[in-house]
Design a protein around this motif. Structure first.
Motif, PDB file in Angstrom:
ATOM      1  N   UNK A   1       0.819  -1.212   0.000  1.00 24.71           N
ATOM      2  CA  UNK A   1       0.000   0.000   0.000  1.00 24.71           C
ATOM      3  C   UNK A   1       0.853   1.263   0.000  1.00 24.71           C
ATOM      4  N   UNK A   2       0.186   2.404  -0.172  1.00 30.69           N
ATOM      5  CA  UNK A   2       0.869   3.697  -0.078  1.00 30.69           C
ATOM      6  C   UNK A   2       1.457   3.890   1.313  1.00 30.69           C
ATOM      7  N   UNK A   3       0.772   3.391   2.330  1.00 32.55           N
ATOM      8  CA  UNK A   3       1.271   3.521   3.695  1.00 32.55           C
ATOM      9  C   UNK A   3       2.548   2.718   3.883  1.00 32.55           C
ATOM     10  N   UNK A   4       2.609   1.521   3.293  1.00 32.57           N
ATOM     11  CA  UNK A   4       3.826   0.710   3.363  1.00 32.57           C
ATOM     12  C   UNK A   4       5.007   1.473   2.756  1.00 32.57           C
ATOM     13  N   UNK A   5       4.757   2.075   1.614  1.00 33.10           N
ATOM     14  CA  UNK A   5       5.797   2.844   0.930  1.00 33.10           C
ATOM     15  C   UNK A   5       6.229   4.048   1.773  1.00 33.10           C
ATOM     16  N   UNK A   6       5.280   4.679   2.420  1.00 34.40           N
ATOM     17  CA  UNK A   6       5.572   5.849   3.242  1.00 34.40           C
ATOM     18  C   UNK A   6       6.430   5.475   4.455  1.00 34.40           C
ATOM     19  N   UNK A   7       6.175   4.318   5.048  1.00 32.55           N
ATOM     20  CA  UNK A   7       6.978   3.859   6.189  1.00 32.55           C
ATOM     21  C   UNK A   7       8.451   3.739   5.784  1.00 32.55           C
ATOM     22  N   UNK A   8       8.693   3.161   4.618  1.00 25.85           N
ATOM     23  CA  UNK A   8      10.071   3.059   4.140  1.00 25.85           C
ATOM     24  C   UNK A   8      10.662   4.433   3.874  1.00 25.85           C
ATOM     25  N   UNK A   9       9.834   5.339   3.377  1.00 25.98           N
ATOM     26  CA  UNK A   9      10.293   6.695   3.084  1.00 25.98           C
ATOM     27  C   UNK A   9      10.763   7.394   4.365  1.00 25.98           C
ATOM     28  N   UNK A  10      10.051   7.173   5.458  1.00 28.20           N
ATOM     29  CA  UNK A  10      10.414   7.785   6.739  1.00 28.20           C
ATOM     30  C   UNK A  10      11.765   7.269   7.236  1.00 28.20           C
ATOM     31  N   UNK A  11      12.038   5.984   6.999  1.00 30.04           N
ATOM     32  CA  UNK A  11      13.225   5.326   7.559  1.00 30.04           C
ATOM     33  C   UNK A  11      14.446   5.401   6.647  1.00 30.04           C
ATOM     34  N   UNK A  12      14.248   5.568   5.350  1.00 29.86           N
ATOM     35  CA  UNK A  12      15.303   5.323   4.363  1.00 29.86           C
ATOM     36  C   UNK A  12      16.601   6.110   4.590  1.00 29.86           C
ATOM     37  N   UNK A  13      16.520   7.412   4.857  1.00 22.84           N
ATOM     38  CA  UNK A  13      17.737   8.211   4.997  1.00 22.84           C
ATOM     39  C   UNK A  13      18.508   7.853   6.266  1.00 22.84           C
ATOM     40  N   UNK A  14      17.782   7.552   7.338  1.00 24.78           N
ATOM     41  CA  UNK A  14      18.440   7.095   8.571  1.00 24.78           C
ATOM     42  C   UNK A  14      19.192   5.792   8.314  1.00 24.78           C
ATOM     43  N   UNK A  15      18.565   4.906   7.553  1.00 25.41           N
ATOM     44  CA  UNK A  15      19.166   3.606   7.277  1.00 25.41           C
ATOM     45  C   UNK A  15      20.408   3.746   6.411  1.00 25.41           C
ATOM     46  N   UNK A  16      20.346   4.615   5.397  1.00 28.32           N
ATOM     47  CA  UNK A  16      21.510   4.840   4.533  1.00 28.32           C
ATOM     48  C   UNK A  16      22.673   5.398   5.343  1.00 28.32           C
ATOM     49  N   UNK A  17      22.381   6.339   6.237  1.00 26.99           N
ATOM     50  CA  UNK A  17      23.429   6.919   7.072  1.00 26.99           C
ATOM     51  C   UNK A  17      24.067   5.873   7.974  1.00 26.99           C
ATOM     52  N   UNK A  18      23.233   4.977   8.513  1.00 27.02           N
ATOM     53  CA  UNK A  18      23.765   3.967   9.431  1.00 27.02           C
ATOM     54  C   UNK A  18      24.594   2.928   8.703  1.00 27.02           C
ATOM     55  N   UNK A  19      24.150   2.505   7.525  1.00 21.87           N
ATOM     56  CA  UNK A  19      24.930   1.537   6.745  1.00 21.87           C
ATOM     57  C   UNK A  19      26.288   2.138   6.398  1.00 21.87           C
ATOM     58  N   UNK A  20      26.295   3.393   5.947  1.00 17.73           N
ATOM     59  CA  UNK A  20      27.547   4.063   5.601  1.00 17.73           C
ATOM     60  C   UNK A  20      28.437   4.205   6.827  1.00 17.73           C
TER      61      UNK A  20
END
Length: 256
Positions: A153-172
């Motif tokens: 759903x759109x909500x599923x996509x939005x949840x990933x959108x909220x987390x994505x930049x934090x996750x990229x920073x942590x992986x790096x």
């Protein structure tokens, strides 16, 4: 914009706090797959980590409910045919995606990747994140749903959108220390490997840099040689050890 419940926001905030407490890259990938399943129901999923040369690094990658046979089939036969590659090869930064948004559904269902891999494995729907930092591909999270669960759903996509930049920073942030830890080899280990596989002195230096996670460009800077010369040494090392990737080389040295 999708609306999240207070309990969902609370879970996301807790996840973000825990995210920055994780100290191992493989722990991060494993934990995030489980966390996403609490927020977004899915059937199978993987979190791939890529090394500096753009190769999948299985040392730090994780899978959930995806057996080895399915993943090997994907990497060996369908990785090059995955329409998702259009997304992660052309993207400049960290982005989220939903398979059914990538192309028109009637066209998507006619692709070889859909007909021969997604549909037979009953994972026709996908959702995920492409993680990039300064243009470099760090990782890919891909969550799959069965036909019974239906599309994301759109909500599923939005949840990933909220987390994505934090996750990229942590992986790096975890990547460099993780590579250094995995690359800590004693002089004795390198000397034994040199004797077994016939490394030259320069090849030993290149191997030392490789297992620390250095890119070809950085190895060239460290050793004051051209990048083309670095590639030549890597080719010779791979030839002598009968491996094809840095991950395989690290695993080989762990046994020396």
């Amino acid at each position: 914009m999708a609306v999240l419940k207070e309990t969902e926001w609370s879970t996301i905030n807790r996840v973000l706090l825990e995210l920055y407490e994780i100290r191992e890259l493989n722990q991060l990938t494993e934990k995030m797959l489980k966390v996403f399943r609490m927020l977004i129901p899915y059937s199978q999923g993987y979190f791939l980590i890529y090394d500096p040369e753009g190769e999948i690094d299985l040392t730090y990658s994780s899978f959930l409910e995806m057996d080895e046979r399915t993943f090997n089939t994907y990497t060996e036969m369908y990785y090059e045919k995955d329409y998702l590659r259009l997304v992660f090869e052309l993207s400049d930064g960290t982005i989220t995606y939903r398979d059914t948004d990538i192309m028109e559904e009637s066209i998507r269902k006619k692709t070889e990747f859909y007909r021969e891999f997604l549909w037979p494995n009953n994972i026709p729907y996908g959702l995920g994140i492409v993680l990039r930092r300064e243009g470099r591909l760090l990782g890919i999270i891909n969550l799959f749903r069965s036909g019974e669960l239906g599309d994301f759903s759109d909500k599923d996509l939005y949840i990933l959108e909220v987390i994505k930049d934090h996750l990229a920073n942590r992986v790096a942030g975890l990547e460099e220390p993780a590579c250094e830890r995995s690359g800590q080899r004693t002089i004795e280990t390198l000397e034994r490997a040199a004797c077994i596989y016939g490394f030259s002195q320069r090849e030993k230096e290149v191997v030392d840099c490789l297992v620390k996670g250095c890119s070809n460009a950085l190895i060239g800077e460290e050793l004051s040689i051209s990048e083309s010369t670095v590639k030549k040494h890597i080719y010779n090392v791979y030839l002598k050890t009968d491996v094809n990737t840095r991950t395989q080389l690290r695993a080989l040295l762990d046994k020396v």
